[in-house]
Design a protein around this motif. Structure first.
Motif, PDB file in Angstrom:
ATOM      1  N   GLY A 148       1.395   3.355  -5.361  1.00 59.34           N
ATOM      2  CA  GLY A 148       0.407   2.514  -4.674  1.00 59.34           C
ATOM      3  C   GLY A 148      -0.800   2.388  -5.581  1.00 59.34           C
ATOM      4  O   GLY A 148      -0.657   2.325  -6.797  1.00 59.34           O
ATOM      5  N   LYS A 149      -1.969   2.408  -5.017  1.00 60.98           N
ATOM      6  CA  LYS A 149      -3.237   2.452  -5.748  1.00 60.98           C
ATOM      7  C   LYS A 149      -3.193   1.776  -7.127  1.00 60.98           C
ATOM      8  O   LYS A 149      -3.354   0.579  -7.237  1.00 60.98           O
ATOM      9  N   ALA A 150      -2.927   2.562  -8.210  1.00 60.35           N
ATOM     10  CA  ALA A 150      -3.057   2.044  -9.580  1.00 60.35           C
ATOM     11  C   ALA A 150      -2.035   0.968  -9.935  1.00 60.35           C
ATOM     12  O   ALA A 150      -2.186   0.286 -10.953  1.00 60.35           O
ATOM     13  N   GLY A 186       0.829  -1.207   0.000  1.00 63.07           N
ATOM     14  CA  GLY A 186       0.000   0.000   0.000  1.00 63.07           C
ATOM     15  C   GLY A 186       0.855   1.246   0.000  1.00 63.07           C
ATOM     16  O   GLY A 186       2.087   1.186   0.142  1.00 63.07           O
ATOM     17  N   GLY A 187       0.180   2.383  -0.131  1.00 58.96           N
ATOM     18  CA  GLY A 187       0.890   3.648  -0.250  1.00 58.96           C
ATOM     19  C   GLY A 187       1.602   4.068   1.025  1.00 58.96           C
ATOM     20  O   GLY A 187       2.712   4.614   0.986  1.00 58.96           O
ATOM     21  N   SER A 188       0.974   3.849   2.183  1.00 56.75           N
ATOM     22  CA  SER A 188       1.619   4.228   3.442  1.00 56.75           C
ATOM     23  C   SER A 188       2.899   3.419   3.631  1.00 56.75           C
ATOM     24  O   SER A 188       3.950   3.976   3.974  1.00 56.75           O
ATOM     25  N   GLU A 189       2.802   2.126   3.398  1.00 57.82           N
ATOM     26  CA  GLU A 189       4.001   1.278   3.521  1.00 57.82           C
ATOM     27  C   GLU A 189       5.083   1.732   2.548  1.00 57.82           C
ATOM     28  O   GLU A 189       6.274   1.708   2.864  1.00 57.82           O
ATOM     29  N   MET A 221       9.347  11.661  -4.698  1.00 56.25           N
ATOM     30  CA  MET A 221       8.041  12.024  -5.257  1.00 56.25           C
ATOM     31  C   MET A 221       7.053  10.980  -4.765  1.00 56.25           C
ATOM     32  O   MET A 221       7.228   9.780  -5.032  1.00 56.25           O
ATOM     33  N   ASP A 222       6.032  11.438  -4.067  1.00 56.29           N
ATOM     34  CA  ASP A 222       4.978  10.528  -3.633  1.00 56.29           C
ATOM     35  C   ASP A 222       3.946  10.438  -4.750  1.00 56.29           C
ATOM     36  O   ASP A 222       3.105  11.320  -4.913  1.00 56.29           O
ATOM     37  N   GLU A 223       4.036   9.350  -5.505  1.00 57.56           N
ATOM     38  CA  GLU A 223       3.122   9.161  -6.642  1.00 57.56           C
ATOM     39  C   GLU A 223       2.088   8.081  -6.338  1.00 57.56           C
ATOM     40  O   GLU A 223       1.631   7.376  -7.234  1.00 57.56           O
ATOM     41  N   VAL A 224       1.749   7.964  -5.064  1.00 60.76           N
ATOM     42  CA  VAL A 224       0.769   6.938  -4.684  1.00 60.76           C
ATOM     43  C   VAL A 224      -0.560   7.182  -5.409  1.00 60.76           C
ATOM     44  O   VAL A 224      -1.182   6.239  -5.900  1.00 60.76           O
ATOM     45  N   MET A 225      -0.965   8.446  -5.506  1.00 62.65           N
ATOM     46  CA  MET A 225      -2.206   8.720  -6.230  1.00 62.65           C
ATOM     47  C   MET A 225      -1.965   9.024  -7.708  1.00 62.65           C
ATOM     48  O   MET A 225      -2.720   8.604  -8.577  1.00 62.65           O
ATOM     49  N   SER A 255      -0.363  18.248   2.684  1.00 63.40           N
ATOM     50  CA  SER A 255       0.040  17.079   1.894  1.00 63.40           C
ATOM     51  C   SER A 255      -0.491  15.835   2.590  1.00 63.40           C
ATOM     52  O   SER A 255      -0.889  15.897   3.754  1.00 63.40           O
ATOM     53  N   TYR A 256      -0.488  14.716   1.881  1.00 59.12           N
ATOM     54  CA  TYR A 256      -0.846  13.451   2.529  1.00 59.12           C
ATOM     55  C   TYR A 256       0.089  12.358   2.033  1.00 59.12           C
ATOM     56  O   TYR A 256       0.245  12.149   0.837  1.00 59.12           O
ATOM     57  N   HIS A 257       0.723  11.686   3.000  1.00 62.85           N
ATOM     58  CA  HIS A 257       1.654  10.613   2.632  1.00 62.85           C
ATOM     59  C   HIS A 257       1.304   9.292   3.294  1.00 62.85           C
ATOM     60  O   HIS A 257       2.072   8.336   3.175  1.00 62.85           O
TER      61      HIS A 257
HETATM   62  N1  PLP Z   1       0.315   9.080  -0.513  1.00 64.72           N
HETATM   63  C1  PLP Z   1      -0.684   9.663  -1.210  1.00 64.72           C
HETATM   64  C2  PLP Z   1      -0.350  10.800  -2.128  1.00 64.72           C
HETATM   65  C3  PLP Z   1      -1.992   9.218  -1.090  1.00 64.72           C
HETATM   66  O1  PLP Z   1      -2.965   9.811  -1.787  1.00 64.72           O
HETATM   67  C4  PLP Z   1      -2.264   8.131  -0.209  1.00 64.72           C
HETATM   68  C5  PLP Z   1      -3.626   7.644  -0.034  1.00 64.72           C
HETATM   69  O2  PLP Z   1      -4.596   8.214  -0.421  1.00 64.72           O
HETATM   70  C6  PLP Z   1      -1.198   7.557   0.498  1.00 64.72           C
HETATM   71  C7  PLP Z   1       0.069   8.050   0.320  1.00 64.72           C
HETATM   72  C8  PLP Z   1      -1.447   6.396   1.428  1.00 64.72           C
HETATM   73  O3  PLP Z   1      -1.760   5.256   0.686  1.00 64.72           O
HETATM   74  P1  PLP Z   1      -2.535   4.027   1.351  1.00 64.72           P
HETATM   75  O4  PLP Z   1      -3.878   4.530   1.740  1.00 64.72           O
HETATM   76  O5  PLP Z   1      -2.567   2.996   0.254  1.00 64.72           O
HETATM   77  O6  PLP Z   1      -1.742   3.563   2.516  1.00 64.72           O
END
Ligand code: PLP
Length: 445
Positions: free
Chosen positions: A270-272, A101-104, A241-245, A134-136
């Motif tokens: 993450g996600k996609a 996942g993105g947090s990991e 670069m946080d490209e989770v989204m 921001s959200y990581h």
């Molecule tokens: N980084 C970004 C930019 C996100 O948008 C998100 C989740 O929305 C995360 C990290 C965290 O990802 P996850 O919810 O899969 O742990």
């Protein structure tokens, strides 16, 4: 609709729709009622629902080999998945670490930069500078570096503070400048912060190339990331670069950093990357970054039990194949322009203050006065009202509040699956139009 019994819901008092199947951009409840998934979950299910081939891949891999541990062995499918990611970066990245996942992914990115500095004889470098708004991620390490006040709220006692700089948020520029007519004060803030913290203590800077739910599609001014890259290089600060989204096609390029003519040292995703079919995330790093670690200590033991598992790897490989076979990244770019222009046309509404974003992640911010950009009173819970009104009309959208320095500000995000077509976009935007009209009426507009 039905009240859940053993499920611990986000809102304990709410009746959630009970969704039991999905196809493309649609989901269906137990009675067969259709919902439009206007945000592909939390901007996640990139390939759309109900793809038989994704199910087949999971089944085949589960029967062949469902688990192998990173500490003991490597699998051919993991190798293939890592190669696919690197190819997707056009060779910018060289090594990949998969997680769930993105947090990991961001937790591992933090540990990687720490290891990198330790290996190079810089044990004093440990701080991760990030941006407000921001959200990581949600685990404590990455929540610490997140600047999303609402999501940090209540958990502050567990969070460490390494330094946050102002966001790149042109609509409400913290420096009072006009978009395109500034001196990148928000990027310069990074140099100021590094100097005040002491460059010998700063390990990395992390940013979303295009903001996710904290600022719903806010983009930095052209040249911002070039300046950020220069500052990072000047002080030996790794750039994540946080490209989770935004990653894996969401913004109409393979990765969003490609819009800005810079290459970060690490990209988290993450996600996609799992197409919406498996809980997946990953971190990729450049050859230059990896070689520093290789030439020094040459190991990176951290991880999670499920890091690099074969099921996720198989889904990743299939996801990249599917994207290529259906030319989906180009399709996202085209559909994204269409979606944005349609949403911009809703700016005639008295409360629509800004429409922003790229590809299939387009955000909208609401205000009570377009001239002054006065946000709604947070007690009104406008974003929640919009979300619930959309749901009444059987459309799922993402919404958030707090974009105005964590205190107020309402936004929504439309981010459907990549396979969406123009007619479906028309339906979503028509519905959104009616949602906004109803909510405006209910609030005296
Ligand atoms: N980084 C970004 C930019 C996100 O948008 C998100 C989740 O929305 C995360 C990290 C965290 O990802 P996850 O919810 O899969 O742990």
């Amino acid at each position: 609709m039905g009240k859940d019994t053993n499920v611990l819901n986000a809102d304990f008092f709410r009746e959630y729709p009970v969704i039991s199947s999905g196809k493309g951009i649609y989901m269906y409840d137990e009675n067969g009622v259709e919902y439009i998934d206007g945000a592909s979950g939390p901007i996640l299910c990139s390939l759309g629902h109900g793809l038989t081939e994704m199910g087949d891949v999971l089944k085949e891999q589960a029967v062949k080999l469902a688990f192998a541990h990173r500490d003991d062995c490597v699998t051919p499918i993991l190798r293939e998945a890592c190669t696919k990611v690197c190819e997707f970066t056009n060779g910018d990245m060289e090594k990949v670490f998969f997680v769930c996942g993105g947090s990991e992914a961001n937790e591992i990115a933090i540990k990687l930069v720490r290891e990198y500095h330790l290996d190079r004889g810089n044990p004093g470098k440990y701080k991760i500078i990030s941006r407000w708004q921001s959200y990581h991620g949600s685990s404590m390490g990455v929540l610490s570096i997140s600047g999303f006040t609402k999501r940090r709220s209540g958990y502050e006692p567990y969070l460490s503070e390494f330094g946050h700089i102002p966001p790149a948020y042109c609509y409400r520029c913290w420096f009072g400048r006009e978009a395109g007519k500034c001196n990148f004060e928000c990027a310069q803030a990074l140099e100021n912060e590094i100097l005040c913290q002491g460059p010998e203590t700063v390990a990395a800077f992390i940013a979303e190339p295009i903001s996710g739910m904290s600022l719903c599609g806010a983009e930095p001014p052209v040249g911002y990331f070039k300046k950020i890259r220069e500052i990072c290089d000047k002080y030996d600060v790794a750039f994540i670069m946080d490209e989770v989204m935004t990653g894996v096609g969401r913004t109409g390029k393979n990765f969003a950093y490609m819009h800005y003519g810079v290459v970060p040292d690490l990209v988290s995703m993450g996600k996609a990357v799992g197409g919406g079919y498996f809980p997946l995330g990953g971190v990729a790093c450049t050859a230059k970054f990896y070689n520093e670690m290789y030439q020094n200590k040459g190991s990176f033991p951290p991880g999670y039990s499920w890091s690099g598992n074969p099921l996720g790897a198989a889904v990743t490989v299939k996801t990249f194949e599917y994207l290529a076979e259906h030319n989906l990244v180009d399709h996202v770019a085209k559909m994204g322009e269409y979606l944005k222009s349609k949403m911009q046309a809703l700016s005639t509404h008295p409360t629509v203050g800004d429409v922003r974003g790229r590809g299939l992640m387009i955000g909208m911010e609401f205000v009570t006065n377009k001239e002054t950009k006065e946000p709604f009173d947070p007690k009104v819970k406008l974003s929640l009202q919009l979300n619930r009104e959309a749901l009444k009309r059987h459309m799922l959208i993402e919404s958030s509040s707090g974009c105005n320095r964590g205190q107020s500000g309402d936004q929504i995000m439309i981010g459907p699956a990549f396979i969406i077509n123009k007619e479906q976009i028309d339906t979503i935007v028509d519905q959104l139009d009616q949602v906004i009209t109803t909510v405006e009426k209910n609030n005296g507009f």
